[in-house]
Write an enzyme that holds these catalytic residues in place. Structure first.
Site, PDB file in Angstrom:
ATOM      1  N   ASP A  30      53.998 -13.185 -18.100  1.00  0.00           N
ATOM      2  CA  ASP A  30      53.926 -14.538 -18.648  1.00  0.00           C
ATOM      3  C   ASP A  30      55.283 -14.944 -19.203  1.00  0.00           C
ATOM      4  O   ASP A  30      55.553 -14.819 -20.391  1.00  0.00           O
ATOM      5  CB  ASP A  30      52.831 -14.608 -19.729  1.00  0.00           C
ATOM      6  N   LYS A  62      50.561 -10.064 -12.145  1.00  0.00           N
ATOM      7  CA  LYS A  62      49.862 -11.350 -12.179  1.00  0.00           C
ATOM      8  C   LYS A  62      50.849 -12.407 -12.645  1.00  0.00           C
ATOM      9  O   LYS A  62      51.530 -12.231 -13.663  1.00  0.00           O
ATOM     10  CB  LYS A  62      48.680 -11.310 -13.151  1.00  0.00           C
ATOM     11  N   ASP A 114      47.612 -16.504 -10.187  1.00  0.00           N
ATOM     12  CA  ASP A 114      46.576 -17.021 -11.094  1.00  0.00           C
ATOM     13  C   ASP A 114      46.823 -18.508 -11.359  1.00  0.00           C
ATOM     14  O   ASP A 114      47.279 -18.885 -12.429  1.00  0.00           O
ATOM     15  CB  ASP A 114      46.654 -16.182 -12.388  1.00  0.00           C
ATOM     16  N   LYS A 142      44.373 -20.893 -10.929  1.00  0.00           N
ATOM     17  CA  LYS A 142      43.113 -21.503 -11.397  1.00  0.00           C
ATOM     18  C   LYS A 142      42.919 -22.903 -10.816  1.00  0.00           C
ATOM     19  O   LYS A 142      42.790 -23.889 -11.545  1.00  0.00           O
ATOM     20  CB  LYS A 142      43.083 -21.557 -12.925  1.00  0.00           C
ATOM     21  N   ASP A 163      39.675 -28.799  -8.327  1.00  0.00           N
ATOM     22  CA  ASP A 163      39.747 -30.182  -7.832  1.00  0.00           C
ATOM     23  C   ASP A 163      38.602 -30.361  -6.848  1.00  0.00           C
ATOM     24  O   ASP A 163      37.728 -29.483  -6.736  1.00  0.00           O
ATOM     25  CB  ASP A 163      41.129 -30.420  -7.175  1.00  0.00           C
ATOM     26  N   THR A 198      38.173 -17.145 -21.715  1.00  0.00           N
ATOM     27  CA  THR A 198      37.878 -16.329 -22.901  1.00  0.00           C
ATOM     28  C   THR A 198      38.259 -17.053 -24.201  1.00  0.00           C
ATOM     29  O   THR A 198      37.933 -16.592 -25.280  1.00  0.00           O
ATOM     30  CB  THR A 198      38.585 -14.959 -22.821  1.00  0.00           C
ATOM     31  N   ARG A 245      50.799  -8.613 -22.773  1.00  0.00           N
ATOM     32  CA  ARG A 245      51.679  -8.288 -23.897  1.00  0.00           C
ATOM     33  C   ARG A 245      51.686  -6.828 -24.316  1.00  0.00           C
ATOM     34  O   ARG A 245      52.710  -6.350 -24.803  1.00  0.00           O
ATOM     35  CB  ARG A 245      51.304  -9.184 -25.096  1.00  0.00           C
TER      36      ARG A 245
HETATM   37  O1  C5P Z   1      48.967 -10.634 -23.047  1.00  0.00           O
HETATM   38  P1  C5P Z   1      47.529 -10.483 -22.583  1.00  0.00           P
HETATM   39  O2  C5P Z   1      47.197  -9.077 -22.112  1.00  0.00           O
HETATM   40  O3  C5P Z   1      46.531 -11.041 -23.569  1.00  0.00           O
HETATM   41  O4  C5P Z   1      47.495 -11.404 -21.273  1.00  0.00           O
HETATM   42  C1  C5P Z   1      46.311 -11.659 -20.564  1.00  0.00           C
HETATM   43  C2  C5P Z   1      46.606 -12.511 -19.379  1.00  0.00           C
HETATM   44  O5  C5P Z   1      45.362 -12.843 -18.759  1.00  0.00           O
HETATM   45  C3  C5P Z   1      47.291 -13.839 -19.694  1.00  0.00           C
HETATM   46  O6  C5P Z   1      48.136 -14.145 -18.582  1.00  0.00           O
HETATM   47  C4  C5P Z   1      46.147 -14.820 -19.781  1.00  0.00           C
HETATM   48  O7  C5P Z   1      46.529 -16.119 -19.410  1.00  0.00           O
HETATM   49  C5  C5P Z   1      45.192 -14.256 -18.725  1.00  0.00           C
HETATM   50  N1  C5P Z   1      43.784 -14.632 -18.899  1.00  0.00           N
HETATM   51  C6  C5P Z   1      43.048 -14.363 -20.059  1.00  0.00           C
HETATM   52  N2  C5P Z   1      41.752 -14.750 -20.153  1.00  0.00           N
HETATM   53  C7  C5P Z   1      41.139 -15.375 -19.127  1.00  0.00           C
HETATM   54  C8  C5P Z   1      41.856 -15.626 -17.954  1.00  0.00           C
HETATM   55  C9  C5P Z   1      43.185 -15.236 -17.884  1.00  0.00           C
HETATM   56  O8  C5P Z   1      43.592 -13.782 -20.992  1.00  0.00           O
HETATM   57  N3  C5P Z   1      39.861 -15.684 -19.222  1.00  0.00           N
END
Ligand code: C5P
Length: 243
Positions: free
Chosen positions: A15, A37, A64, A66, A69, A128, A219
């Site tokens: 990210d 990802k 990813d 998402k 449309d 989430t 992270r």
């Molecule tokens: O840093 P972390 O491990 O929390 O990152 C989780 C990744 O998964 C991020 O890129 C976030 O946008 C993605 N994500 C998420 N929950 C979702 C869908 C995608 O945390 N429901």
């Protein structure tokens, strides 16, 4: 999938808007992860060139974006993205049955016409970041868990290959959707690691044990003092948990 999925279930979420940082992370982490990802943040900032540089590392890519449309537009977008050969591509299940059907058909048709392997098409169920009250505010009178189960059923009817879900829904989804439906799980934190903004978290070992196929970890790896050490510790713990 041109870039074959590996045994390692960890896809690292890169990210960042910085292509050099993403490339450096991907190259350094490559021996310790199963794929990467990238989402809207990276793709909108770094574009096709950024994507192609990452693809050159040889790691499978979960793109990813998402998509959400009308069916015709999503099908055209999937067709346009297929030549990039992402291992995994996703749409929002909230776009409906016809939209998901159009997306999975577009992936298969485009791959067949161009002699490519189709990406694994998956659906995002309930973000989430949404809790009961957030769903009520948008007119959904169901708990997040019930809504996830309902949307996963719809995704399966639409011939999608799996869903994104929280680790807490994995067991129920595995029972409902069977062994071949792929469950892609973010919100993963090794024991003792900071939660950050994630609410429904689980350790990598517990999520895999519950039945997850792919663990999206951002992270906990990318913000670690030593990302390579963090990724290799996670993959070692998963290997030993598997026995
Ligand atoms: O840093 P972390 O491990 O929390 O990152 C989780 C990744 O998964 C991020 O890129 C976030 O946008 C993605 N994500 C998420 N929950 C979702 C869908 C995608 O945390 N429901």
């Amino acid at each position: 999938m041109e870039k074959t999925m590996t045994e390692n279930p960890v896809f690292c979420a890169l990210d960042t808007q910085n292509p050099s940082r993403a490339n450096q992370l991907a190259e350094n982490l490559s021996p310790h992860i199963g794929g990467i990802k990238i989402g809207m943040e990276f793709f909108y900032a770094a574009g096709l060139a950024g994507y192609q540089n990452l693809a050159a590392t040889g790691l499978p890519i979960f793109l990813d974006l998402k998509l959400h449309d009308i069916p015709n537009t999503v099908a055209a977008a999937v067709s346009a993205l297929c030549p990039l050969q992402p291992a995994i591509l996703n749409v929002h299940a909230g776009g409906g049955l016809d939209m998901m059907r159009a997306a999975s058909k577009a992936a298969k048709d485009t791959a067949a016409e161009n002699d490519l392997t189709a990406p694994l098409m998956i659906a995002v169920t309930v973000l989430t970041s949404l809790e009961d009250n957030d769903l009520n505010l948008i007119g959904v009178n169901a708990t997040p868990r019930d809504q996830v189960l309902r949307l996963a059923d719809l995704a399966q009817q639409a011939d999608m290959g799996g869903v994104v879900c929280s680790a807490h829904e994995v067991e129920a989804l595995r029972n409902q959707c069977g062994p071949d439906f792929k469950l892609i799980v973010p919100g993963i934190r090794p024991a003792g690691h900071a939660t950050n903004d994630q609410k429904r978290i689980m350790t990598p070992e517990a999520a895999l044990e519950a039945g997850a196929d792919i663990l999206v970890i951002g992270r906990a790896i990318t913000q670690a003092t030593d990302p390579v050490q963090a990724a290799s510790a996670i993959s070692a713990s998963l290997k030993s948990a598997k026995g």
